[in-house]
Write an enzyme that holds these catalytic residues in place. Structure first.
Site, PDB file in Angstrom:
ATOM      1  N   LYS A 102      33.130  52.329  49.027  1.00 21.37           N
ATOM      2  CA  LYS A 102      33.954  51.164  48.670  1.00 21.37           C
ATOM      3  C   LYS A 102      33.924  50.017  49.705  1.00 21.37           C
ATOM      4  O   LYS A 102      34.820  49.187  49.744  1.00 21.37           O
ATOM      5  CB  LYS A 102      35.423  51.564  48.393  1.00 21.37           C
ATOM      6  CG  LYS A 102      35.649  52.657  47.400  1.00 21.37           C
ATOM      7  CD  LYS A 102      34.791  52.608  46.174  1.00 21.37           C
ATOM      8  CE  LYS A 102      35.028  51.492  45.223  1.00 21.37           C
ATOM      9  NZ  LYS A 102      34.046  51.553  44.079  1.00 21.37           N
ATOM     10  N   SER A 191      40.465  49.554  47.576  1.00 22.28           N
ATOM     11  CA  SER A 191      39.353  49.692  46.645  1.00 22.28           C
ATOM     12  C   SER A 191      39.150  51.158  46.264  1.00 22.28           C
ATOM     13  O   SER A 191      38.894  51.475  45.092  1.00 22.28           O
ATOM     14  CB  SER A 191      38.087  49.131  47.289  1.00 22.28           C
ATOM     15  OG  SER A 191      37.025  49.219  46.406  1.00 22.28           O
ATOM     16  N   TYR A 294      28.490  37.236  44.471  1.00 19.79           N
ATOM     17  CA  TYR A 294      27.072  36.884  44.413  1.00 19.79           C
ATOM     18  C   TYR A 294      26.314  37.853  43.499  1.00 19.79           C
ATOM     19  O   TYR A 294      26.657  39.031  43.399  1.00 19.79           O
ATOM     20  CB  TYR A 294      26.451  36.905  45.813  1.00 19.79           C
ATOM     21  CG  TYR A 294      26.599  35.580  46.511  1.00 19.79           C
ATOM     22  CD1 TYR A 294      25.658  34.581  46.337  1.00 19.79           C
ATOM     23  CD2 TYR A 294      27.704  35.325  47.318  1.00 19.79           C
ATOM     24  CE1 TYR A 294      25.798  33.353  46.957  1.00 19.79           C
ATOM     25  CE2 TYR A 294      27.859  34.107  47.953  1.00 19.79           C
ATOM     26  CZ  TYR A 294      26.892  33.116  47.769  1.00 19.79           C
ATOM     27  OH  TYR A 294      27.036  31.909  48.378  1.00 19.79           O
ATOM     28  N   GLY A 314      33.821  44.802  42.370  1.00 23.43           N
ATOM     29  CA  GLY A 314      34.310  43.436  42.500  1.00 23.43           C
ATOM     30  C   GLY A 314      35.535  43.229  41.632  1.00 23.43           C
ATOM     31  O   GLY A 314      35.569  42.346  40.777  1.00 23.43           O
ATOM     32  N   ARG A 315      36.544  44.085  41.866  1.00 22.21           N
ATOM     33  CA  ARG A 315      37.772  43.973  41.054  1.00 22.21           C
ATOM     34  C   ARG A 315      38.865  43.238  41.797  1.00 22.21           C
ATOM     35  O   ARG A 315      38.853  43.150  43.028  1.00 22.21           O
ATOM     36  CB  ARG A 315      38.266  45.392  40.695  1.00 22.21           C
ATOM     37  CG  ARG A 315      37.334  46.116  39.764  1.00 22.21           C
ATOM     38  CD  ARG A 315      37.561  47.580  39.830  1.00 22.21           C
ATOM     39  NE  ARG A 315      37.307  48.103  41.179  1.00 22.21           N
ATOM     40  CZ  ARG A 315      37.235  49.383  41.464  1.00 22.21           C
ATOM     41  NH1 ARG A 315      37.439  50.275  40.520  1.00 22.21           N
ATOM     42  NH2 ARG A 315      36.984  49.785  42.688  1.00 22.21           N
ATOM     43  N   ARG A 316      39.812  42.752  41.019  1.00 21.86           N
ATOM     44  CA  ARG A 316      40.964  42.087  41.625  1.00 21.86           C
ATOM     45  C   ARG A 316      41.864  43.157  42.251  1.00 21.86           C
ATOM     46  O   ARG A 316      42.160  44.174  41.627  1.00 21.86           O
ATOM     47  CB  ARG A 316      41.739  41.341  40.534  1.00 21.86           C
ATOM     48  CG  ARG A 316      42.629  40.249  41.065  1.00 21.86           C
ATOM     49  CD  ARG A 316      43.288  39.549  39.901  1.00 21.86           C
ATOM     50  NE  ARG A 316      42.362  38.648  39.201  1.00 21.86           N
ATOM     51  CZ  ARG A 316      42.100  37.418  39.601  1.00 21.86           C
ATOM     52  NH1 ARG A 316      42.682  36.928  40.668  1.00 21.86           N
ATOM     53  NH2 ARG A 316      41.272  36.665  38.914  1.00 21.86           N
TER      54      ARG A 316
HETATM   55  N1  LIG Z   1      27.919  41.077  45.019  1.00 23.02           N
HETATM   56  C1  LIG Z   1      28.915  41.936  44.815  1.00 23.02           C
HETATM   57  N2  LIG Z   1      29.353  42.190  43.560  1.00 23.02           N
HETATM   58  C2  LIG Z   1      30.355  43.074  43.367  1.00 23.02           C
HETATM   59  N3  LIG Z   1      30.986  43.751  44.360  1.00 23.02           N
HETATM   60  C3  LIG Z   1      30.580  43.514  45.611  1.00 23.02           C
HETATM   61  C4  LIG Z   1      29.541  42.603  45.894  1.00 23.02           C
HETATM   62  N4  LIG Z   1      29.373  42.561  47.235  1.00 23.02           N
HETATM   63  C5  LIG Z   1      30.248  43.394  47.750  1.00 23.02           C
HETATM   64  N5  LIG Z   1      30.997  43.976  46.797  1.00 23.02           N
HETATM   65  C6  LIG Z   1      32.086  44.919  47.045  1.00 23.02           C
HETATM   66  O1  LIG Z   1      31.594  46.248  46.874  1.00 23.02           O
HETATM   67  C7  LIG Z   1      32.753  47.046  46.643  1.00 23.02           C
HETATM   68  C8  LIG Z   1      32.339  48.385  46.120  1.00 23.02           C
HETATM   69  O2  LIG Z   1      31.843  49.113  47.201  1.00 23.02           O
HETATM   70  P1  LIG Z   1      30.743  50.221  47.056  1.00 23.02           P
HETATM   71  O3  LIG Z   1      29.583  49.686  46.312  1.00 23.02           O
HETATM   72  O4  LIG Z   1      30.443  50.732  48.414  1.00 23.02           O
HETATM   73  O5  LIG Z   1      31.456  51.311  46.195  1.00 23.02           O
HETATM   74  S1  LIG Z   1      30.946  52.812  45.982  1.00 23.02           S
HETATM   75  O6  LIG Z   1      31.386  53.583  47.133  1.00 23.02           O
HETATM   76  O7  LIG Z   1      29.514  52.804  45.824  1.00 23.02           O
HETATM   77  O8  LIG Z   1      31.643  53.239  44.749  1.00 23.02           O
HETATM   78  C9  LIG Z   1      33.571  46.228  45.705  1.00 23.02           C
HETATM   79  O9  LIG Z   1      34.909  46.595  45.888  1.00 23.02           O
HETATM   80  P2  LIG Z   1      36.078  46.131  44.874  1.00 23.02           P
HETATM   81  O10 LIG Z   1      36.241  44.679  45.115  1.00 23.02           O
HETATM   82  O11 LIG Z   1      37.267  46.870  45.281  1.00 23.02           O
HETATM   83  O12 LIG Z   1      35.606  46.448  43.505  1.00 23.02           O
HETATM   84  C10 LIG Z   1      33.261  44.789  46.103  1.00 23.02           C
HETATM   85  O13 LIG Z   1      34.292  44.162  46.806  1.00 23.02           O
END
Ligand SMILES: Nc1ncnc2c1ncn2[C@@H]1O[C@H](COP(=O)(O)OS(=O)(=O)O)[C@@H](OP(=O)(O)O)[C@H]1O
Length: 349
Positions: A102, A191, A294, A314-316
Protein backbone atom coordinates in the site's frame (compact mmCIF):
# COMPACT_ATOMS: atom_id res chain seq x y z
CA UNK A 1 34.72 3.76 -58.62
CA UNK A 2 38.30 3.66 -59.89
CA UNK A 3 39.87 7.11 -60.26
CA UNK A 4 42.49 7.42 -62.98
CA UNK A 5 44.23 10.71 -63.50
CA UNK A 6 44.22 12.62 -66.77
CA UNK A 7 47.96 11.97 -67.22
CA UNK A 8 47.51 8.27 -66.89
CA UNK A 9 44.76 8.31 -69.46
CA UNK A 10 46.97 10.22 -71.87
CA UNK A 11 49.77 7.87 -71.11
CA UNK A 12 47.62 4.90 -71.98
CA UNK A 13 46.07 6.29 -75.11
CA UNK A 14 49.21 7.94 -76.49
CA UNK A 15 50.85 4.58 -76.57
CA UNK A 16 52.64 4.29 -79.86
CA UNK A 17 53.21 1.18 -81.86
CA UNK A 18 56.87 1.31 -80.86
CA UNK A 19 57.90 0.30 -77.41
CA UNK A 20 54.28 -0.46 -76.79
CA UNK A 21 54.77 -3.61 -74.82
CA UNK A 22 57.18 -2.07 -72.37
CA UNK A 23 55.13 1.07 -71.78
CA UNK A 24 51.88 -0.96 -71.50
CA UNK A 25 53.24 -3.23 -68.84
CA UNK A 26 54.45 -0.18 -66.86
CA UNK A 27 51.02 1.36 -67.34
CA UNK A 28 49.13 -1.78 -66.22
CA UNK A 29 51.35 -2.10 -63.20
CA UNK A 30 50.50 1.51 -62.31
CA UNK A 31 46.77 0.97 -62.82
CA UNK A 32 46.75 -2.27 -60.85
CA UNK A 33 48.54 -0.49 -57.99
CA UNK A 34 45.75 2.07 -58.10
CA UNK A 35 43.19 -0.71 -58.08
CA UNK A 36 44.83 -2.24 -55.02
CA UNK A 37 44.77 1.10 -53.21
CA UNK A 38 41.15 1.69 -54.18
CA UNK A 39 40.17 -1.84 -53.19
CA UNK A 40 41.88 -1.45 -49.85
CA UNK A 41 40.08 1.87 -49.34
CA UNK A 42 36.73 0.26 -50.20
CA UNK A 43 37.40 -2.63 -47.79
CA UNK A 44 38.33 -0.26 -44.96
CA UNK A 45 35.23 1.92 -45.53
CA UNK A 46 33.02 -1.18 -45.69
CA UNK A 47 34.53 -2.51 -42.45
CA UNK A 48 33.86 0.83 -40.74
CA UNK A 49 30.29 0.90 -42.03
CA UNK A 50 29.61 -2.69 -40.94
CA UNK A 51 30.98 -1.97 -37.46
CA UNK A 52 28.84 1.15 -37.17
CA UNK A 53 25.83 -0.83 -38.39
CA UNK A 54 26.37 -3.48 -35.73
CA UNK A 55 26.76 -0.85 -33.08
CA UNK A 56 23.56 0.86 -34.12
CA UNK A 57 21.75 -2.50 -34.04
CA UNK A 58 22.86 -2.88 -30.48
CA UNK A 59 21.90 0.73 -29.92
CA UNK A 60 19.23 0.12 -27.35
CA UNK A 61 21.27 -2.40 -25.45
CA UNK A 62 24.25 -0.20 -24.91
CA UNK A 63 24.54 1.74 -21.74
CA UNK A 64 22.41 4.84 -21.55
CA UNK A 65 21.53 4.76 -25.23
CA UNK A 66 17.81 5.10 -24.58
CA UNK A 67 18.71 8.54 -23.32
CA UNK A 68 20.28 9.20 -26.72
CA UNK A 69 17.47 8.06 -28.98
CA UNK A 70 16.36 11.13 -30.94
CA UNK A 71 12.66 11.06 -30.16
CA UNK A 72 11.45 9.24 -27.12
CA UNK A 73 8.14 7.90 -28.34
CA UNK A 74 6.51 4.57 -27.56
CA UNK A 75 7.69 3.61 -31.07
CA UNK A 76 11.28 4.08 -30.12
CA UNK A 77 10.65 1.85 -27.12
CA UNK A 78 9.20 -0.80 -29.42
CA UNK A 79 12.29 -0.45 -31.54
CA UNK A 80 14.44 -0.97 -28.48
CA UNK A 81 12.46 -4.11 -27.71
CA UNK A 82 13.06 -5.53 -31.18
CA UNK A 83 16.77 -4.92 -30.86
CA UNK A 84 17.24 -7.22 -27.94
CA UNK A 85 19.71 -9.99 -28.73
CA UNK A 86 19.54 -13.77 -28.44
CA UNK A 87 16.57 -15.89 -27.58
CA UNK A 88 14.28 -15.29 -24.61
CA UNK A 89 14.80 -17.38 -21.50
CA UNK A 90 13.52 -17.84 -17.98
CA UNK A 91 15.86 -16.86 -15.17
CA UNK A 92 15.74 -15.92 -11.52
CA UNK A 93 15.18 -12.22 -10.82
CA UNK A 94 18.08 -9.79 -10.58
CA UNK A 95 15.87 -7.21 -8.87
CA UNK A 96 12.77 -7.30 -6.68
CA UNK A 97 10.21 -4.80 -5.45
CA UNK A 98 9.86 -6.12 -1.91
CA UNK A 99 7.34 -3.64 -0.47
CA UNK A 100 5.93 -1.90 1.33
CA UNK A 101 2.35 -2.93 0.72
CA UNK A 102 0.00 0.00 0.00
CA UNK A 103 2.92 2.37 -0.50
CA UNK A 104 2.81 2.46 -4.30
CA UNK A 105 4.45 -0.85 -5.26
CA UNK A 106 1.83 -1.48 -7.96
CA UNK A 107 2.54 1.89 -9.56
CA UNK A 108 6.28 1.20 -9.64
CA UNK A 109 5.64 -2.24 -11.17
CA UNK A 110 3.29 -0.67 -13.72
CA UNK A 111 5.87 1.93 -14.78
CA UNK A 112 8.78 -0.52 -14.96
CA UNK A 113 6.66 -2.84 -17.07
CA UNK A 114 6.97 -0.26 -19.86
CA UNK A 115 10.74 -0.26 -19.70
CA UNK A 116 12.41 -2.10 -22.60
CA UNK A 117 15.18 -3.41 -20.36
CA UNK A 118 12.81 -4.88 -17.78
CA UNK A 119 10.61 -7.95 -17.79
CA UNK A 120 8.49 -7.87 -14.66
CA UNK A 121 5.88 -10.42 -13.56
CA UNK A 122 2.29 -9.18 -13.92
CA UNK A 123 1.07 -10.51 -10.60
CA UNK A 124 2.53 -10.97 -7.15
CA UNK A 125 4.14 -14.42 -7.04
CA UNK A 126 4.62 -14.52 -3.24
CA UNK A 127 7.37 -17.06 -3.73
CA UNK A 128 9.58 -16.13 -0.80
CA UNK A 129 6.71 -15.94 1.70
CA UNK A 130 4.13 -18.55 0.67
CA UNK A 131 5.31 -20.57 -2.30
CA UNK A 132 8.91 -21.25 -1.33
CA UNK A 133 8.43 -25.00 -1.02
CA UNK A 134 7.71 -25.12 -4.76
CA UNK A 135 11.39 -24.47 -5.51
CA UNK A 136 13.33 -22.26 -7.90
CA UNK A 137 12.23 -24.06 -11.08
CA UNK A 138 8.60 -23.37 -10.20
CA UNK A 139 9.49 -19.75 -9.40
CA UNK A 140 11.34 -19.30 -12.69
CA UNK A 141 8.31 -20.61 -14.56
CA UNK A 142 6.10 -17.95 -12.98
CA UNK A 143 8.45 -15.23 -14.19
CA UNK A 144 8.33 -13.72 -17.68
CA UNK A 145 10.82 -14.62 -20.42
CA UNK A 146 13.69 -12.18 -20.73
CA UNK A 147 16.13 -11.46 -23.51
CA UNK A 148 19.84 -11.04 -22.96
CA UNK A 149 20.39 -7.62 -21.42
CA UNK A 150 16.94 -7.47 -19.86
CA UNK A 151 16.39 -7.65 -16.12
CA UNK A 152 13.92 -10.15 -14.74
CA UNK A 153 11.88 -8.67 -11.92
CA UNK A 154 9.04 -9.44 -9.57
CA UNK A 155 7.10 -7.44 -7.01
CA UNK A 156 5.47 -8.89 -3.95
CA UNK A 157 4.62 -6.14 -1.54
CA UNK A 158 4.63 -8.32 1.60
CA UNK A 159 8.25 -9.48 1.30
CA UNK A 160 9.56 -6.46 3.22
CA UNK A 161 7.78 -7.16 6.48
CA UNK A 162 7.60 -10.94 6.30
CA UNK A 163 10.02 -12.70 8.67
CA UNK A 164 10.85 -15.62 6.38
CA UNK A 165 11.74 -13.75 3.22
CA UNK A 166 15.13 -12.12 3.93
CA UNK A 167 17.39 -15.16 4.22
CA UNK A 168 15.52 -16.92 1.43
CA UNK A 169 16.10 -13.99 -0.92
CA UNK A 170 19.73 -13.79 0.21
CA UNK A 171 20.19 -17.50 -0.52
CA UNK A 172 18.87 -16.95 -4.03
CA UNK A 173 21.33 -14.09 -4.63
CA UNK A 174 23.34 -11.84 -2.34
CA UNK A 175 23.65 -9.40 -5.26
CA UNK A 176 19.93 -9.00 -5.89
CA UNK A 177 18.76 -5.37 -6.05
CA UNK A 178 15.94 -4.56 -3.68
CA UNK A 179 13.44 -1.77 -4.22
CA UNK A 180 11.38 -0.61 -1.26
CA UNK A 181 8.59 1.89 -1.82
CA UNK A 182 7.86 3.74 1.41
CA UNK A 183 5.01 6.14 2.05
CA UNK A 184 4.07 8.41 4.94
CA UNK A 185 3.23 5.69 7.55
CA UNK A 186 -0.24 6.96 8.49
CA UNK A 187 -1.34 7.26 4.86
CA UNK A 188 -0.01 3.76 4.24
CA UNK A 189 -1.90 2.47 7.28
CA UNK A 190 -5.14 4.08 6.10
CA UNK A 191 -4.67 2.56 2.66
CA UNK A 192 -4.09 -0.85 4.22
CA UNK A 193 -7.26 -0.41 6.26
CA UNK A 194 -9.32 0.50 3.17
CA UNK A 195 -7.99 -2.53 1.34
CA UNK A 196 -8.90 -4.90 4.18
CA UNK A 197 -12.31 -3.30 4.54
CA UNK A 198 -12.95 -3.76 0.83
CA UNK A 199 -11.91 -7.43 0.94
CA UNK A 200 -14.05 -8.09 4.02
CA UNK A 201 -17.17 -6.40 2.68
CA UNK A 202 -16.88 -8.52 -0.48
CA UNK A 203 -17.21 -11.63 1.72
CA UNK A 204 -19.76 -10.67 4.38
CA UNK A 205 -22.26 -7.98 5.35
CA UNK A 206 -21.06 -7.37 8.91
CA UNK A 207 -20.15 -3.74 9.41
CA UNK A 208 -16.41 -3.26 9.41
CA UNK A 209 -14.87 -1.47 12.44
CA UNK A 210 -13.91 2.19 12.02
CA UNK A 211 -10.25 2.98 11.30
CA UNK A 212 -9.91 4.67 14.70
CA UNK A 213 -11.15 1.54 16.50
CA UNK A 214 -8.71 -0.54 14.58
CA UNK A 215 -5.56 1.38 15.45
CA UNK A 216 -6.32 2.38 19.04
CA UNK A 217 -6.06 -0.21 21.78
CA UNK A 218 -9.40 0.01 23.61
CA UNK A 219 -7.88 -0.71 27.04
CA UNK A 220 -4.87 1.63 26.94
CA UNK A 221 -6.33 4.26 24.61
CA UNK A 222 -2.95 4.32 22.84
CA UNK A 223 -1.89 3.22 19.37
CA UNK A 224 -1.79 -0.55 19.10
CA UNK A 225 1.67 -1.19 17.66
CA UNK A 226 0.91 -4.87 17.21
CA UNK A 227 -2.06 -4.23 14.94
CA UNK A 228 -1.60 -5.80 11.46
CA UNK A 229 -2.21 -2.54 9.62
CA UNK A 230 0.23 -0.63 11.84
CA UNK A 231 3.14 -3.11 11.84
CA UNK A 232 4.16 -2.79 8.16
CA UNK A 233 4.42 1.01 8.62
CA UNK A 234 7.17 0.65 11.25
CA UNK A 235 9.77 0.60 8.51
CA UNK A 236 12.80 0.75 10.81
CA UNK A 237 12.00 -2.57 12.54
CA UNK A 238 11.78 -4.44 9.26
CA UNK A 239 14.78 -2.68 7.76
CA UNK A 240 17.07 -3.98 10.54
CA UNK A 241 16.30 -7.50 9.43
CA UNK A 242 17.30 -6.71 5.81
CA UNK A 243 20.47 -4.92 6.86
CA UNK A 244 21.64 -8.05 8.66
CA UNK A 245 21.96 -9.69 5.26
CA UNK A 246 22.32 -6.97 2.64
CA UNK A 247 24.48 -3.83 2.52
CA UNK A 248 22.54 -0.58 2.21
CA UNK A 249 23.76 -0.24 -1.41
CA UNK A 250 21.58 -3.21 -2.38
CA UNK A 251 18.48 -1.34 -1.25
CA UNK A 252 16.78 1.57 -2.96
CA UNK A 253 14.00 3.49 -1.26
CA UNK A 254 11.32 5.05 -3.41
CA UNK A 255 9.47 8.01 -1.96
CA UNK A 256 5.87 6.79 -2.34
CA UNK A 257 4.47 10.32 -1.84
CA UNK A 258 6.64 11.70 -4.61
CA UNK A 259 5.82 8.67 -6.75
CA UNK A 260 2.21 9.90 -6.75
CA UNK A 261 3.13 13.52 -7.53
CA UNK A 262 6.14 13.06 -9.77
CA UNK A 263 6.51 9.47 -10.97
CA UNK A 264 9.03 10.48 -13.64
CA UNK A 265 11.53 11.54 -10.98
CA UNK A 266 11.18 8.38 -8.90
CA UNK A 267 11.32 6.03 -11.89
CA UNK A 268 14.45 7.79 -13.16
CA UNK A 269 16.14 7.13 -9.81
CA UNK A 270 15.14 3.47 -10.05
CA UNK A 271 16.59 3.25 -13.58
CA UNK A 272 19.85 4.57 -12.18
CA UNK A 273 19.77 2.13 -9.25
CA UNK A 274 19.12 -0.80 -11.58
CA UNK A 275 21.86 0.35 -13.96
CA UNK A 276 19.54 0.45 -16.96
CA UNK A 277 19.25 3.24 -19.53
CA UNK A 278 16.92 6.13 -18.96
CA UNK A 279 14.01 5.20 -21.22
CA UNK A 280 11.06 6.32 -19.09
CA UNK A 281 11.10 9.90 -20.25
CA UNK A 282 8.72 12.58 -19.01
CA UNK A 283 6.39 12.25 -22.00
CA UNK A 284 5.48 8.66 -20.99
CA UNK A 285 3.64 9.94 -17.93
CA UNK A 286 0.29 11.66 -18.30
CA UNK A 287 -1.74 13.06 -15.47
CA UNK A 288 -5.36 11.88 -15.55
CA UNK A 289 -7.63 14.51 -14.05
CA UNK A 290 -10.47 11.97 -13.80
CA UNK A 291 -8.35 9.52 -11.82
CA UNK A 292 -6.38 12.20 -10.01
CA UNK A 293 -3.20 10.17 -10.55
CA UNK A 294 -0.56 9.73 -13.21
CA UNK A 295 -1.14 7.16 -15.92
CA UNK A 296 1.08 6.07 -18.84
CA UNK A 297 0.98 6.42 -22.59
CA UNK A 298 1.04 3.03 -24.29
CA UNK A 299 1.15 2.05 -27.94
CA UNK A 300 -1.65 -0.16 -29.19
CA UNK A 301 -0.78 -0.91 -32.79
CA UNK A 302 -0.57 2.50 -34.39
CA UNK A 303 -2.82 4.07 -31.78
CA UNK A 304 -1.61 5.58 -28.58
CA UNK A 305 -3.68 5.00 -25.47
CA UNK A 306 -3.58 6.07 -21.86
CA UNK A 307 -3.43 3.28 -19.29
CA UNK A 308 -4.07 3.84 -15.59
CA UNK A 309 -3.88 1.61 -12.54
CA UNK A 310 -7.18 -0.07 -11.57
CA UNK A 311 -9.84 1.63 -9.46
CA UNK A 312 -8.68 -0.16 -6.32
CA UNK A 313 -5.50 1.92 -6.46
CA UNK A 314 -5.75 5.60 -5.79
CA UNK A 315 -8.80 5.85 -3.56
CA UNK A 316 -10.11 8.74 -1.56
CA UNK A 317 -9.03 8.42 2.06
CA UNK A 318 -11.47 9.15 4.93
CA UNK A 319 -10.87 12.02 7.35
CA UNK A 320 -9.27 10.71 10.53
CA UNK A 321 -10.28 11.87 14.01
CA UNK A 322 -7.69 14.59 14.87
CA UNK A 323 -7.01 13.10 18.32
CA UNK A 324 -6.24 9.71 16.82
CA UNK A 325 -4.21 11.44 14.13
CA UNK A 326 -2.07 13.14 16.77
CA UNK A 327 -1.54 9.81 18.58
CA UNK A 328 -0.50 8.15 15.34
CA UNK A 329 1.94 10.94 14.54
CA UNK A 330 3.50 10.66 18.01
CA UNK A 331 3.68 6.91 17.66
CA UNK A 332 5.44 6.89 14.29
CA UNK A 333 7.77 9.89 14.81
CA UNK A 334 10.57 8.03 16.72
CA UNK A 335 10.40 5.08 14.33
CA UNK A 336 10.63 7.41 11.33
CA UNK A 337 13.64 9.17 12.78
CA UNK A 338 15.44 5.88 13.39
CA UNK A 339 14.59 4.87 9.86
CA UNK A 340 16.04 8.11 8.41
CA UNK A 341 19.24 7.65 10.42
CA UNK A 342 19.63 4.03 9.29
CA UNK A 343 19.30 4.85 5.60
CA UNK A 344 20.97 8.28 5.74
CA UNK A 345 18.02 10.07 4.16
CA UNK A 346 14.96 11.89 5.45
CA UNK A 347 11.46 11.76 4.01
CA UNK A 348 10.19 14.61 6.23
CA UNK A 349 7.09 12.75 7.39
N1 LIG B 1 -0.31 6.33 -10.55
C1 LIG B 1 -0.98 5.82 -9.52
N2 LIG B 1 -2.26 5.41 -9.67
C2 LIG B 1 -2.92 4.87 -8.62
N3 LIG B 1 -2.39 4.71 -7.38
C3 LIG B 1 -1.13 5.11 -7.20
C4 LIG B 1 -0.37 5.68 -8.25
N4 LIG B 1 0.85 6.01 -7.76
C5 LIG B 1 0.85 5.66 -6.49
N5 LIG B 1 -0.33 5.13 -6.12
C6 LIG B 1 -0.66 4.68 -4.77
O1 LIG B 1 -0.48 3.27 -4.70
C7 LIG B 1 -1.26 2.85 -3.57
C8 LIG B 1 -1.41 1.37 -3.60
O2 LIG B 1 -0.20 0.82 -3.18
P1 LIG B 1 0.32 -0.58 -3.66
O3 LIG B 1 0.28 -0.66 -5.13
O4 LIG B 1 1.64 -0.80 -3.04
O5 LIG B 1 -0.74 -1.57 -3.06
S1 LIG B 1 -0.58 -3.15 -2.95
O6 LIG B 1 0.19 -3.42 -1.75
O7 LIG B 1 0.05 -3.65 -4.15
O8 LIG B 1 -1.97 -3.63 -2.82
C9 LIG B 1 -2.52 3.63 -3.71
O9 LIG B 1 -3.07 3.77 -2.43
P2 LIG B 1 -4.57 4.31 -2.19
O10 LIG B 1 -4.52 5.75 -2.54
O11 LIG B 1 -4.83 4.12 -0.77
O12 LIG B 1 -5.46 3.52 -3.08
C10 LIG B 1 -2.09 4.94 -4.35
O13 LIG B 1 -2.08 6.02 -3.47
Amino acid sequence: MIMVSKDQVNFLYNDTEKGMLASRSVCYRKVSRYKTVVCLFVVIVAAILITLGCLSERFCLRENTCELTPVQTPDSLQLCKKLKEGSPRKKLPEALIIGVRKAGTGAMRFYLDMHPYVEIANAEISFFDFEYENGYEWYKNQLPMAMQGQLTMEKTSNYFHNKKTVDRIYNMSSAVKLIVVVREPIERTVSDYLQRKLKKSENDDIEYPKFEDFVIDQTTGEVDGSEKIIKPSIYYKHLLKWLKYFPLENLHFVDGGNLILNPYEEVKKVERFLGIPHCMTQDKFVFSSTKGFYCVKKNKGRREETKCLPETKGRRHPLIDPVVMRKLKDFFRPWNEKFYRAIGRSFHW
